[in-house]
Design a protein around this motif. Structure first.
Motif, mmCIF file in Angstrom:
data_model
loop_
_atom_site.group_PDB
_atom_site.id
_atom_site.type_symbol
_atom_site.label_atom_id
_atom_site.label_comp_id
_atom_site.label_asym_id
_atom_site.label_seq_id
_atom_site.Cartn_x
_atom_site.Cartn_y
_atom_site.Cartn_z
ATOM 1 N N GLU A 46 22.117 -22.341 -25.456
ATOM 2 C CA GLU A 46 21.536 -22.117 -27.993
ATOM 3 C C GLU A 46 22.629 -20.936 -28.372
ATOM 4 O O GLU A 46 23.409 -20.810 -27.528
ATOM 5 C CB GLU A 46 20.127 -22.437 -28.450
ATOM 6 C CG GLU A 46 19.975 -20.768 -27.535
ATOM 7 C CD GLU A 46 17.927 -20.976 -28.173
ATOM 8 O OE1 GLU A 46 17.466 -19.448 -27.562
ATOM 9 O OE2 GLU A 46 17.716 -21.707 -28.295
ATOM 10 N N GLY A 458 21.131 -21.503 -37.451
ATOM 11 C CA GLY A 458 19.649 -22.745 -37.720
ATOM 12 C C GLY A 458 18.851 -21.850 -38.624
ATOM 13 O O GLY A 458 18.622 -22.539 -39.778
ATOM 14 N N GLN A 459 18.761 -21.088 -38.489
ATOM 15 C CA GLN A 459 17.889 -19.727 -39.645
ATOM 16 C C GLN A 459 18.440 -19.486 -41.434
ATOM 17 O O GLN A 459 17.804 -19.838 -42.345
ATOM 18 C CB GLN A 459 17.279 -18.520 -39.776
ATOM 19 C CG GLN A 459 16.757 -18.906 -37.847
ATOM 20 C CD GLN A 459 16.522 -16.738 -38.147
ATOM 21 O OE1 GLN A 459 17.336 -16.169 -37.250
ATOM 22 N NE2 GLN A 459 15.210 -16.566 -37.065
ATOM 23 N N LEU A 485 24.781 -27.114 -35.716
ATOM 24 C CA LEU A 485 23.707 -26.853 -34.405
ATOM 25 C C LEU A 485 23.911 -26.817 -33.359
ATOM 26 O O LEU A 485 23.610 -27.912 -32.838
ATOM 27 C CB LEU A 485 22.162 -26.562 -35.510
ATOM 28 C CG LEU A 485 22.752 -26.552 -36.816
ATOM 29 C CD1 LEU A 485 21.324 -26.616 -37.531
ATOM 30 C CD2 LEU A 485 23.049 -24.669 -36.945
ATOM 31 N N VAL A 489 17.836 -26.318 -32.080
ATOM 32 C CA VAL A 489 18.225 -25.859 -34.016
ATOM 33 C C VAL A 489 18.356 -26.896 -34.483
ATOM 34 O O VAL A 489 17.266 -27.433 -35.586
ATOM 35 C CB VAL A 489 19.030 -24.801 -33.791
ATOM 36 C CG1 VAL A 489 19.167 -24.697 -35.310
ATOM 37 C CG2 VAL A 489 18.724 -23.808 -32.504
#
Length: 609
Positions: A46, A458-459, A485, A489
């Motif tokens: 990730e 992602g946030q 992404l 995510v």
């Protein structure tokens, strides 16, 4: 006794640290691997796992002032960590090439793409003048840039995101490198071009013995191309082995979580509605089942969006005085509707007109003709004051959330700004509304004081969603909003979008080239080719009973996240049965009348011209 040949690239105990507030913080912890000639190694993990930092350290592209690299990196018998910068310049782009994830930041906006490709040929292969430009044209042809000779003088900003990535791949392959490092090289590419690029890389490996280091979050690509796979988590290599073994029997909890989040085309066959992902906890390996069900659209009410005969064309100017010589028919006579609580997915390759439709609807690109009705009101016929209020009801979610946020604003300010502008809040209550918006997207309200660079990709996309939701829209246009992404995510963002749709009755126009993700989120699918919708219908009908040759081609090109399936795939992507038209036409061109035939209820396909 025969001497065992050295690997083409070997990395041993690689450690990378960054200077943070006058202290060194290690972000890559003793990673080791090797690459043989003709071999492909995939590094997966990730965002923030250290994949890209590892690649940049190999290329010696990290700042010596703010970073520290330890360990051994060797190209054959040549140690790279001790080379002078001048010696490294002779290796970069020549013996080792790199394709970066974001092509616009890698290409010079004031130089033509032909000049930039030719620059590598001049520097490393000694080609000059016309010979360099001819080779640049050949390379653009090889990565399937349409009308390559006519576009050699164009600038990066005149290309779509997918086209720019093809330019970057052409540049990286120009000198036939010994090692190709590809950092998310196919993220911006549609599945057909992705399949062609992967096939091209395989051909080059077979011809030249080139080794490839693939950094990707697309497990379908990993299964398709990688001989071995290295899984990274929080800077550590947590699992490594043959790709087949990793997929068949993952040992680490994080690897299992990564594979559980991979959408597989065909998972929802026969199911009428979208379905959220079952996620796996990275720490415990336990499956987390969503507590909500995706909704079905409401067909007993008027549509949220009705698009009729939408046409968008762009002028092509030539000569000293910029005379209009031709027009690009980006979108041609497109019609569709979206009901409350429904997701219509627009799919197709780069340049097919998907994003232009989204931008035409939202008003970022003026359409040439046609009508766009939002909740029964024709947008083109509204006075300026009414249009501003109407546009609040439709919002767009872009592919790159970082480019959508002002780096000088806290996210609290970014979410509050449109609320204050549209009069939906005042200074005394806006903080509470910002906190509520952040909770809706599963972010802590205390994060409101942070800046965009303090969040992961992602946030940041959740922040963009929170800003949109504060305006209480009825329609969200998601333009490749999850394509950049990583899989875990992406799965969480898809689940969030489905949950918000079920709770708020939102309608989505979901623009994507990722058909496996489209299957997860959509109720209906419209397939675009050269500016036209060639097939439209219920998701299950389009995916499992495709009628148009281009739809069948798209589906055949989707990489399957199963290494065993690699042996059964066609070795080339063909356009048999498809017309190879262009979207660039002279001013005198008259668009032929096009008709659709009904294949089944709610399933239409474009009839041949």
């Amino acid at each position: 006794m025969d001497r065992i040949p050295e690997p083409l690239l070997s990395v041993a105990d690689l450690r990378v640290s960054f200077r943070v507030q006058d202290a060194w913080r290690e972000v890559v912890h003793g990673v080791s691997f090797h690459l043989e000639a003709g071999e492909t190694l995939a590094i997966v993990g990730e965002s923030g796992s250290g994949k890209s930092v590892t690649a940049l350290a190999i290329m010696r592209l990290l700042s010596s002032d703010q970073s520290r690299t330890e360990g051994r990196v060797a190209l054959g018998s040549q140690e790279l960590t001790s080379l002078s910068e001048r010696s490294m310049q002779a290796i970069r782009g020549n013996r080792i090439s790199m394709v970066f994830q974001e092509p616009m930041t890698s290409l010079n906006p004031v130089l033509s793409v032909g000049y930039q490709i030719a620059e590598a040929l001049r520097q490393h292969r000694g080609l000059t003048g016309r010979a360099a430009l001819e080779e640049a044209v050949r390379l653009l042809d090889r990565v399937h840039v349409p009308s390559a000779r006519g576009r050699i003088k164009d600038y990066p900003q005149q290309f779509s995101g997918g086209m720019r990535q093809r330019v970057m791949i052409a540049m990286a392959l120009a000198c036939q490198p010994d090692v190709l490092i590809a950092d998310e090289p196919t993220t911006a590419l549609d599945v057909t071009i992705q399949a062609q690029i992967l096939e091209l890389i395989k051909e080059l490996q077979a011809d030249t013995g080139m080794a490839a280091l693939f950094i990707t979050h697309d497990m379908g690509v990993v299964a398709e191309i990688a001989d071995r796979t290295l899984v990274m988590y929080q800077g550590h290599a947590v699992e490594a082995g043959s790709t087949e073994h990793i997929f068949k029997a993952p040992q680490h909890a994080y690897t299992r979580a990564l594979l559980a989040a991979v959408p597989r085309l065909g998972d929802l066959k026969g199911k009428p509605q979208p379905e959220p992902f079952n996620l796996v906890d990275t720490a415990t390996g336990q499956t987390q089942t969503p507590t909500f069900e995706a909704s079905l659209p409401r067909n007993d009410v008027p549509p949220v969006l009705a698009v009729r005969g939408l046409t968008t064309r762009f002028d092509v100017r030539d000569g000293l005085f910029g005379r209009i010589s031709a027009r690009v028919h980006a979108v041609e006579n497109v019609s569709f509707t979206i009901q409350p609580g429904e997701t219509l997915a627009l799919v197709g390759e780069s340049g097919s007109g998907k994003s232009t439709i989204g931008r035409s609807i939202i008003g970022l690109v003026p359409p040439t003709s046609g009508s766009i009705e939002l909740e029964g009101q024709d947008i083109s016929r509204q006075p300026r004051t009414a249009l501003a209020a109407l546009r609040r009801r439709m919002q767009i979610l872009f592919q790159d959330p970082y480019a959508s946020l002002d780096p000088r604003q806290t996210i609290g300010q970014a979410i509050a700004e449109p609320l204050l502008f549209h009069g939906l809040s005042d200074r005394s209550s806006v903080a509470d509304q910002v906190a509520g918006a952040l909770r809706k997207v599963s972010l802590d309200p205390d994060m409101a004081s942070r800046y965009p660079h303090e969040f992961s990709g992602g946030q940041r996309q959740r922040v963009c969603l929170a800003r949109i939701l504060g305006l209480q829209p009825s329609l969200i246009i998601a333009d490749e909003s999850v394509s950049a992404l990583d899989v875990s995510v992406k799965a969480r963002i898809i689940n969030l979008m489905l949950q918000l749709q079920a709770e708020l009755g939102l309608a989505y126009l979901f623009i994507s080239h990722d058909l496996a993700t489209v299957e997860r989120i959509s109720h209906r699918i419209a397939v675009m080719y050269l500016g036209e919708i060639v097939e439209i219908g219920l998701r299950d009908a389009v995916l499992n009973n495709p009628q148009h040759p281009y739809t069948r081609q798209l589906l055949s090109a989707v990489p399957v996240p199963d290494p065993a399936y690699r042996r059964h795939r066609a070795t080339a992507i063909d356009r048999v049965g498809m017309d190879l038209r262009t979207q660039r036409h002279p001013l005198s061109y008259v668009t032929p009348d096009r008709t659709y035939r009904n294949v089944a209820p709610d399933h239409m396909v474009l009839a041949p011209a």
